[in-house]
Write a protein that holds these residues in place. Structure first.
Motif, PDB file in Angstrom:
ATOM      1  N   PHE A 120     -11.418  -1.221   9.676  1.00  0.00           N
ATOM      2  CA  PHE A 120     -10.672  -1.172   8.430  1.00  0.00           C
ATOM      3  C   PHE A 120     -11.246  -2.166   7.423  1.00  0.00           C
ATOM      4  O   PHE A 120     -11.516  -1.831   6.268  1.00  0.00           O
ATOM      5  CB  PHE A 120      -9.203  -1.477   8.740  1.00  0.00           C
ATOM      6  CG  PHE A 120      -8.274  -1.352   7.575  1.00  0.00           C
ATOM      7  CD1 PHE A 120      -7.987  -0.116   7.028  1.00  0.00           C
ATOM      8  CD2 PHE A 120      -7.658  -2.470   7.035  1.00  0.00           C
ATOM      9  CE1 PHE A 120      -7.106   0.009   5.957  1.00  0.00           C
ATOM     10  CE2 PHE A 120      -6.776  -2.360   5.970  1.00  0.00           C
ATOM     11  CZ  PHE A 120      -6.506  -1.121   5.428  1.00  0.00           C
TER      12      PHE A 120
ATOM     13  N   GLN B 282      -8.903   8.116   9.758  1.00  0.00           N
ATOM     14  CA  GLN B 282      -7.652   7.840   9.050  1.00  0.00           C
ATOM     15  C   GLN B 282      -7.788   6.592   8.174  1.00  0.00           C
ATOM     16  O   GLN B 282      -7.168   6.492   7.119  1.00  0.00           O
ATOM     17  CB  GLN B 282      -6.486   7.704  10.042  1.00  0.00           C
ATOM     18  CG  GLN B 282      -6.128   9.013  10.746  1.00  0.00           C
ATOM     19  CD  GLN B 282      -5.707  10.119   9.786  1.00  0.00           C
ATOM     20  OE1 GLN B 282      -5.037   9.871   8.791  1.00  0.00           O
ATOM     21  NE2 GLN B 282      -6.137  11.348  10.073  1.00  0.00           N
ATOM     22  N   ALA B 283      -8.609   5.647   8.606  1.00  0.00           N
ATOM     23  CA  ALA B 283      -8.856   4.468   7.767  1.00  0.00           C
ATOM     24  C   ALA B 283      -9.604   4.876   6.498  1.00  0.00           C
ATOM     25  O   ALA B 283      -9.380   4.325   5.416  1.00  0.00           O
ATOM     26  CB  ALA B 283      -9.642   3.409   8.550  1.00  0.00           C
TER      27      ALA B 283
ATOM     28  N   ARG C 276     -13.381  -1.383   3.896  1.00  0.00           N
ATOM     29  CA  ARG C 276     -12.924  -1.904   2.622  1.00  0.00           C
ATOM     30  C   ARG C 276     -13.965  -2.828   1.985  1.00  0.00           C
ATOM     31  O   ARG C 276     -14.038  -2.940   0.762  1.00  0.00           O
ATOM     32  CB  ARG C 276     -11.588  -2.641   2.791  1.00  0.00           C
ATOM     33  CG  ARG C 276     -10.447  -1.667   3.102  1.00  0.00           C
ATOM     34  CD  ARG C 276      -9.153  -2.387   3.463  1.00  0.00           C
ATOM     35  NE  ARG C 276      -8.702  -3.281   2.416  1.00  0.00           N
ATOM     36  CZ  ARG C 276      -8.008  -2.911   1.351  1.00  0.00           C
ATOM     37  NH1 ARG C 276      -7.694  -1.640   1.204  1.00  0.00           N
ATOM     38  NH2 ARG C 276      -7.634  -3.790   0.461  1.00  0.00           N
TER      39      ARG C 276
ATOM     40  N   LYS D 108      -9.302   7.815   5.092  1.00  0.00           N
ATOM     41  CA  LYS D 108      -8.275   8.481   4.293  1.00  0.00           C
ATOM     42  C   LYS D 108      -7.409   7.448   3.569  1.00  0.00           C
ATOM     43  O   LYS D 108      -7.184   7.546   2.353  1.00  0.00           O
ATOM     44  CB  LYS D 108      -7.410   9.331   5.222  1.00  0.00           C
ATOM     45  CG  LYS D 108      -6.197   9.999   4.584  1.00  0.00           C
ATOM     46  CD  LYS D 108      -5.336  10.622   5.704  1.00  0.00           C
ATOM     47  CE  LYS D 108      -4.066  11.251   5.180  1.00  0.00           C
ATOM     48  NZ  LYS D 108      -4.315  12.497   4.442  1.00  0.00           N
ATOM     49  N   ALA D 109      -6.951   6.442   4.316  1.00  0.00           N
ATOM     50  CA  ALA D 109      -6.020   5.472   3.743  1.00  0.00           C
ATOM     51  C   ALA D 109      -6.656   4.692   2.598  1.00  0.00           C
ATOM     52  O   ALA D 109      -5.962   4.171   1.731  1.00  0.00           O
ATOM     53  CB  ALA D 109      -5.528   4.512   4.825  1.00  0.00           C
ATOM     54  N   ASN D 110      -7.969   4.601   2.603  1.00  0.00           N
ATOM     55  CA  ASN D 110      -8.638   3.872   1.535  1.00  0.00           C
ATOM     56  C   ASN D 110      -9.160   4.774   0.428  1.00  0.00           C
ATOM     57  O   ASN D 110     -10.030   4.374  -0.354  1.00  0.00           O
ATOM     58  CB  ASN D 110      -9.758   3.004   2.126  1.00  0.00           C
ATOM     59  CG  ASN D 110      -9.185   1.790   2.822  1.00  0.00           C
ATOM     60  OD1 ASN D 110      -8.464   1.005   2.210  1.00  0.00           O
ATOM     61  ND2 ASN D 110      -9.445   1.655   4.109  1.00  0.00           N
ATOM     62  N   ASP D 111      -8.618   5.978   0.392  1.00  0.00           N
ATOM     63  CA  ASP D 111      -8.965   6.920  -0.675  1.00  0.00           C
ATOM     64  C   ASP D 111     -10.465   7.179  -0.747  1.00  0.00           C
ATOM     65  O   ASP D 111     -11.033   7.286  -1.842  1.00  0.00           O
ATOM     66  CB  ASP D 111      -8.475   6.400  -2.041  1.00  0.00           C
ATOM     67  CG  ASP D 111      -6.962   6.408  -2.124  1.00  0.00           C
ATOM     68  OD1 ASP D 111      -6.363   7.391  -1.656  1.00  0.00           O
ATOM     69  OD2 ASP D 111      -6.385   5.433  -2.626  1.00  0.00           O
TER      70      ASP D 111
ATOM     71  N   HIS E 258       1.545   5.010   8.475  1.00  0.00           N
ATOM     72  CA  HIS E 258       0.126   5.364   8.372  1.00  0.00           C
ATOM     73  C   HIS E 258      -0.697   4.109   8.092  1.00  0.00           C
ATOM     74  O   HIS E 258      -1.744   3.870   8.710  1.00  0.00           O
ATOM     75  CB  HIS E 258      -0.111   6.405   7.270  1.00  0.00           C
ATOM     76  CG  HIS E 258      -1.514   6.937   7.253  1.00  0.00           C
ATOM     77  ND1 HIS E 258      -2.396   6.678   6.239  1.00  0.00           N
ATOM     78  CD2 HIS E 258      -2.187   7.681   8.147  1.00  0.00           C
ATOM     79  CE1 HIS E 258      -3.562   7.271   6.515  1.00  0.00           C
ATOM     80  NE2 HIS E 258      -3.453   7.885   7.663  1.00  0.00           N
TER      81      HIS E 258
ATOM     82  N   VAL F 132      -3.718   2.452  10.470  1.00  0.00           N
ATOM     83  CA  VAL F 132      -5.115   2.254  10.095  1.00  0.00           C
ATOM     84  C   VAL F 132      -5.501   0.782  10.026  1.00  0.00           C
ATOM     85  O   VAL F 132      -6.670   0.444  10.182  1.00  0.00           O
ATOM     86  CB  VAL F 132      -5.495   2.945   8.761  1.00  0.00           C
ATOM     87  CG1 VAL F 132      -5.356   4.446   8.905  1.00  0.00           C
ATOM     88  CG2 VAL F 132      -4.688   2.424   7.600  1.00  0.00           C
TER      89      VAL F 132
ATOM     90  N   GLN G 104     -15.491   1.366  -2.532  1.00  0.00           N
ATOM     91  CA  GLN G 104     -14.431   1.395  -3.537  1.00  0.00           C
ATOM     92  C   GLN G 104     -13.709   2.738  -3.398  1.00  0.00           C
ATOM     93  O   GLN G 104     -14.336   3.708  -2.950  1.00  0.00           O
ATOM     94  CB  GLN G 104     -15.059   1.344  -4.946  1.00  0.00           C
ATOM     95  CG  GLN G 104     -15.761   0.050  -5.268  1.00  0.00           C
ATOM     96  CD  GLN G 104     -14.784  -1.095  -5.371  1.00  0.00           C
ATOM     97  OE1 GLN G 104     -13.684  -0.934  -5.877  1.00  0.00           O
ATOM     98  NE2 GLN G 104     -15.163  -2.258  -4.849  1.00  0.00           N
ATOM     99  N   PRO G 105     -12.434   2.801  -3.791  1.00  0.00           N
ATOM    100  CA  PRO G 105     -11.741   4.087  -3.726  1.00  0.00           C
ATOM    101  C   PRO G 105     -12.567   5.187  -4.392  1.00  0.00           C
ATOM    102  O   PRO G 105     -13.177   4.951  -5.437  1.00  0.00           O
ATOM    103  CB  PRO G 105     -10.441   3.827  -4.492  1.00  0.00           C
ATOM    104  CG  PRO G 105     -10.201   2.352  -4.331  1.00  0.00           C
ATOM    105  CD  PRO G 105     -11.550   1.721  -4.277  1.00  0.00           C
TER     106      PRO G 105
ATOM    107  N   ARG H  85       0.827  -1.209   0.000  1.00  0.00           N
ATOM    108  CA  ARG H  85       0.000   0.000   0.000  1.00  0.00           C
ATOM    109  C   ARG H  85       0.864   1.262   0.000  1.00  0.00           C
ATOM    110  O   ARG H  85       0.450   2.298  -0.520  1.00  0.00           O
ATOM    111  CB  ARG H  85      -0.950  -0.005   1.194  1.00  0.00           C
ATOM    112  CG  ARG H  85      -2.036  -1.072   1.063  1.00  0.00           C
ATOM    113  CD  ARG H  85      -2.869  -1.214   2.325  1.00  0.00           C
ATOM    114  NE  ARG H  85      -3.507   0.013   2.723  1.00  0.00           N
ATOM    115  CZ  ARG H  85      -4.629   0.493   2.207  1.00  0.00           C
ATOM    116  NH1 ARG H  85      -5.249  -0.200   1.273  1.00  0.00           N
ATOM    117  NH2 ARG H  85      -5.135   1.618   2.632  1.00  0.00           N
TER     118      ARG H  85
END
Ligand SMILES: Cc1ncc(COP(=O)(O)O)c(C=O)c1O
Ligand SMILES: Cc1ncc(COP(=O)(O)O)c(C=O)c1O
Lengths: 473, 473
Positions: free
Chosen positions: B182, B207-208, B186, B210-213, A335, A339, B190-191, A186
């Motif tokens: 998380f 933040q999760a 997911r 964010k991390a997954n767009d 990061h 997460v 989808q992003p 990632r």
């Protein structure tokens, strides 16, 4: 050359000349002292060298023995994976192999659980138990995001064995090597990117690629020297590859270790095309040769290698403790670590750190390396005798997994289905391919050598192959 | 009405009429027996009811006392988050708060570590220690992908308390609630998708996102009733929202519990717009009222609620044990669980499962609920007296966290910077916003009530505010 090195060298020559065959008793320490006029320490040191080189083994109370050696078997052929980036499939097969939904106990010839029943792991359990009773109850606290200082310090120290200069402050402890790989992937990719992998490739890494909407470019590997640098170069010229994910030392499933020169070549290539290397070193410390082969990370000058590993194969998977040395990608990795799980288990970190600090890890490794190497030899010899003609067998340089390639008609997925009446299961080769290749291959573990259950399972399998593919081979 | 219920009711009335003020000693069991002509068991049962209702507390060897009660304080105002989906920022602030890169020990007023020092957790440590010494060494094995059967069975049983019918075979054990969130995110997005959250919202969840767009749509919440259903409905009409992520019971950071009717309304809305609900129930078992409030999952008829939780707040975060009841998204969740960490720690699962089975969990909860409720009352009273005029304070219905809102000029990020000479730190409100809102707010824990260090830290903070914002309030 030191005296013990000279002595070791002369013994080595005699073994190689067939003076001592596999299984023969070697001269006792006393004999060496008398015949060579050396001290006891020198004789012991010589044997220790030979042991590390995998030429002799010591048996408690009976002295040293030449190893059961077998020459390199007929090796599996270099695969011909698909020549373009593709999407990963096969999740159903993985799920099946993991037995996630089958409650009954099955005996899997292909699973990758190490042997943790020996006496050298007992002290770890004791430490674990003691850590649980610490009066400050630190095991109950949230761990720091990057992991306990105790464990990071020890992991950095162990890095010396693979030639890596690791800084405890740069390391990040993870929940197993799987989380390390996941965070690494990632960190260096965006959805839609292409990642190159050594093929066959560990299914956990490939499923992580799938889950992150990446495509995979399978690069063929040679059963002895690993990833084809030439094929990778071609691929890099043709496709917008962002990273290459490899297991170059004691590869799962093939067992090879890439020669150091090829590891360096791989790094040069990565530099030339400016891509990241995700290096999975999970079996590296189980290399039969000691000192163990160096990691690619050892040569990394610009932080492009993300070294991923864990204690799942060297100690025990239930610990769920891995780590990552993320190089220049630390910000992204931390990061992603936050997460996905926020922190790892504090207590097991403290126990493992203490175990390493007290020398328990290295003691355990020494024993396991010898056991797995002995088992490899036994297993390869046995397979050559009892398995259908034409079978090809990889010759692992570490770890406890090998790869079998049958005649092309043999369908291991089908065999697994036919085995479903028995308690036995195999790990079919398709798990290790993004595209359903390697149907005629399987991964086999030799953790426990040829114990009765393993031998029974293997004989059942061989009979099934003979019966179903009478003409094959 | 049973006899003990009648007795409890009459005592309750006397407390509410002010007959017994907060802190007063209640009649002894003996007195009740004599005056009311009931049995000892009946008197005890009556007090147990009052205790569960949060009206009295027992103090070892001294009997029962009316609780230090305080009326609802001046509550924080409903926030006005940005009215469109945005990207999450603030990772630097989170990293800072987590202290990941600062080696020195700081004392954080805002952290969310439970109290695990009491005697009711000792048996867990003992079980942990014992499990480490099991002769079959199961703690060392790879766990099944969905978690040990022992723990899944217990978690399913505990589900009854929140009105949920959980099937052990559907549950998936995770590495903390963070991994549950998380994987849930997911599984349902989808992003590029938009997720609605209750605002302020736990930074780990954001933040999760964010991390997954993903982009986030912050929905305002009321400090007593939680997420604004009306605002969510408007947002759903306007934006292509895929899921709503909420902490409806003992919310972090505000402490509210959404009334059951609003929970049902939220579910209806999700059904109408066909979106998933990710329900974070991590503090739910710490509700002061017993039986605890029901989860939204309890009303879920079509598997659209993914219930996420863990033992991090009720037992101890170092365990790293959470779970998810994924409803109709099980296939996606289990794939995500596999690729992120493969399995969770086996040993701690076995220890916790045994602890629950032996009644230790419920015993511990009973104690912690009472402790945290008492601490809330003390803390709110104290804050009203010692903190700058105009401060607004949330009034948690469970857990050990509250939310402070200062006059709008007060800048908590700046205060934190000024505190950097001291060992004290606060959790500024901006952490709980995707867009840098809530600068004049902070989260405060009352885990340890007003121990000396906490009081010193709070006085330092109050003085700093007074000095810097003399005119404020
Ligand atoms: C090559 C390789 N990498 C990573 C893993 C995952 O390791 P862990 O159990 O530490 O997450 C495995 C486990 O089988 C493996 O074989
Ligand atoms: C609301 C909420 N959800 C999830 C988490 C993460 O919990 P865990 O430590 O179990 O991963 C926390 C921890 O602070 C939290 O407050």
């Amino acid at each position: 050359m030191k005296l013990y090195e000279e002595l070791a060298e002369s013994l080595r020559q005699r073994i190689e000349q067939g003076f001592y065959a596999g299984g023969d008793r070697m001269p006792s320490i006393r004999t060496l002292v008398r015949e060579h006029g050396v001290s006891v320490t020198t004789a012991q040191e010589a044997y220790r060298q030979l042991e590390d080189a995998g030429l002799v083994e010591s048996r408690p109370k009976s002295g040293y023995f030449a190893r059961v050696r077998c020459s390199t078997p007929e090796l599996p052929r270099v695969g011909r994976p698909v020549r373009r980036p593709i999407e990963v499939s096969k999740w159903e097969d993985v799920l099946n192999m993991l037995g996630a939904e089958t409650p009954s106990k099955v005996f899997s010839l292909g699973h990758a659980m190490p042997d943790f029943t020996g006496p050298t792991l007992k002290p770890l359990l004791k430490l674990w138990s003691m850590q649980a009773r610490r009066s400050d109850m630190r095991g109950l606290e949230y761990d720091s995001l990057k992991g306990t200082e105790e464990l990071r310090t020890q992991v950095a120290r162990l890095g010396n064995h693979s030639g890596c200069q690791l800084d405890p402050d740069e390391l990040i402890i993870t929940t197993g090597c799987q989380e390390a790989l996941f965070c690494a992937l990632r960190a260096v990719t965006q959805p839609g990117d292409v990642v190159a992998v050594d093929s066959p490739c560990f299914y956990g890494a490939m499923q992580a690629i799938k889950a992150n909407d990446l495509r995979v470019m399978e690069i063929p590997t040679h059963a002895e020297t690993g990833l084809s640098i030439e094929a990778l170069e071609l691929a890099l010229e043709q496709w917008p590859i962002k990273a290459v994910l490899v297991t170059p030392t004691c590869n799962n499933p093939l067992g090879y270790t890439m020669p150091e020169s090829r590891k360096r070549d791989l790094l040069l290539l990565a530099q030339r095309f400016d891509i990241a290397i995700i290096e999975d070193d999970i079996y590296g410390d189980l290399a039969y040769a000691w000192p163990r082969p160096r990691a690619i990370k050892a040569f990394d000058t610009d932080g492009r290698v993300l070294l991923c590993s864990s204690f799942s194969k060297t100690l025990a998977p239930g610990l769920r403790l891995g780590w990552i040395a993320p190089g220049r990608y630390r910000t992204e990795v931390i990061h992603n670590k936050f997460v996905s799980t926020a922190a790892s288990s504090t207590l097991s970190q403290l126990a493992v750190a203490q175990f390493i600090a007290e020398g328990g890890y290295e003691r355990h490794l020494r024993k396991m390396r010898a056991q797995y190497q002995r088992n490899r030899d036994l297993m390869v010899n046995w397979l050559e005798q009892h398995f259908p003609a034409g079978v090809r067998i990889s010759f692992p340089q570490g770890g406890y997994l090998l790869w079998l390639e049958f005649a092309s008609e043999v369908d291991c997925v089908e065999l697994n289905r036919e085995l479903s009446d028995t308690q036995f299961r195999i790990a079919p080769g398709v798990l290790f391919s993004a595209s359903g290749k390697y149907r005629n291959c399987m991964r086999l573990n030799f953790v426990n050598g040829l114990d009765r259950q393993t031998e029974e399972a293997l004989l059942t399998l061989a009979a099934l192959i003979d019966q179903r593919y009478a003409k094959a081979g």
